[in-house]
Design an enzyme around this catalytic site. Structure first.
Site, short mmCIF file in Angstrom:
data_model
loop_
_atom_site.label_atom_id
_atom_site.label_comp_id
_atom_site.label_asym_id
_atom_site.label_seq_id
_atom_site.Cartn_x
_atom_site.Cartn_y
_atom_site.Cartn_z
N ASP A 31 -56.96 20.51 14.39
CA ASP A 31 -57.45 20.92 13.06
C ASP A 31 -58.85 20.35 12.80
O ASP A 31 -59.19 19.28 13.29
CB ASP A 31 -56.46 20.42 12.00
CG ASP A 31 -56.67 21.10 10.67
OD1 ASP A 31 -57.34 22.16 10.62
OD2 ASP A 31 -56.17 20.58 9.65
N ASN A 79 -52.11 31.69 9.71
CA ASN A 79 -53.56 31.85 9.91
C ASN A 79 -54.02 33.31 9.81
O ASN A 79 -55.21 33.59 9.69
CB ASN A 79 -54.01 31.25 11.25
CG ASN A 79 -54.02 29.74 11.27
OD1 ASN A 79 -53.79 29.11 12.30
ND2 ASN A 79 -54.29 29.11 10.13
#
Ligand code: IPE
Ligand code: IPE
Ligand code: MG
Length: 252
Positions: A31, A79
């Site tokens: 991330d 996502n």
């Protein structure tokens, strides 16, 4: 988190007791690509490009240390809610990564596998994945497990449905067991992660490996994924080696 990354790690010396100190399975939530780009005034896609580049040395280092499975969260079921242009850029990067890196991964003894619902991916991505899996099928040193369109809840639902399909006709349905669930997950046959690493400082799981992380040790670093390097990996492993894993029992 502040362990000394320069200290030597326990590596495979042929002594199984020491070898156990290296996590068999490391899972990483990669991330922080967007923030990395933003800090530099770049497009988010440039952050993802830098993120892809950061992966290669981590794969190499993991294999060198004797890690057996490295699972990396590359795209979650959530996502898809990002702008289409970013989603497309991510699939383009995956295709490029697999085209460029597969031969070298193969020569390093790395087998490429995936978890997640890859049937829903654009066909160019599916083709690249099928090719990479096929090319590295016989490699046994380490599994590089790419989590693509992966969600822990989605995986559990698909696992239970697969199990139900096998139980049909309904009259033969049994009660589901923990091992039946584990055997129908995308990770069937792989050990559960020993260590979960998340970069960029977020303290959440974000729908990653909900079942498999039951007893994983968690390590979070503020380092953004494109800056995560083998030294950071060693730091995480050293922290892991200092944990007292009790699995609900008592200390020896
Ligand atoms: C992780 O980086 C990569 C993917 C989720 C594909 P992010 O894109 O989430 O980066 P941040 O969290 O916005 O910085
Ligand atoms: C998790 O990161 C997914 C990947 C790294 C692929 P996100 O950036 O999508 O997670 P949230 O939104 O911060 O929970
Ligand atoms: Mg993020």
């Amino acid at each position: 988190m502040d362990t000394d990354a320069r200290q030597p790690l326990v590596v495979d010396t042929g002594n199984p007791e020491k070898f156990e100190k290296i996590p068999r399975h490391i899972a990483i939530i990669m991330d922080g690509n967007g923030r990395w780009a933003q800090k530099r005034g770049l497009d988010r896609a440039e952050g993802h490009r830098a993120g892809v580049q950061a992966l290669k040395p981590i794969v190499k280092e993991s294999a060198k240390l004797g890690v057996q499975v490295l699972t990396v969260y590359a795209f979650s079921t959530e996502n898809w809610s990002r702008p289409q242009i970013e989603v497309n850029a991510l699939w383009d990067l995956l295709v490029e990564y697999l085209r460029i890196e597969t031969p070298e991964l193969k020569s390093e003894g790395v087998r490429i596998q995936t978890i997640g619902n890859v049937d829903a991916l654009p066909s160019r991505a599916q083709k690249a994945i099928d090719g990479a899996k096929e090319d590295t099928r016989e490699q046994t040193r380490m599994v590089l497990n790419l989590a693509l369109n992966y969600g822990g809840r989605d995986e559990l639902v698909r696992a239970v449905n697969r199990w139900l399909d096998e139980c049909r006709p309904v009259s033969r349905a049994r009660y589901v067991t923990a091992s039946a669930i584990a055997e129908h997950l995308d990770t069937a046959g792989l050990p559960d992660p020993d260590l979960l690493i998340r970069s960029s400082g977020e303290l959440r799981i974000s729908n990653f490996l909900l079942w498999q992380l039951a007893y994983a040790e968690i390590y979070v670093t503020n380092t953004l994924w494109p800056d995560f390097n083998p030294m950071e990996l060693r730091k995480a492993i050293r922290a892991y080696q200092q944990r007292d894993r009790r699995f609900g029992g008592l200390r020896e």
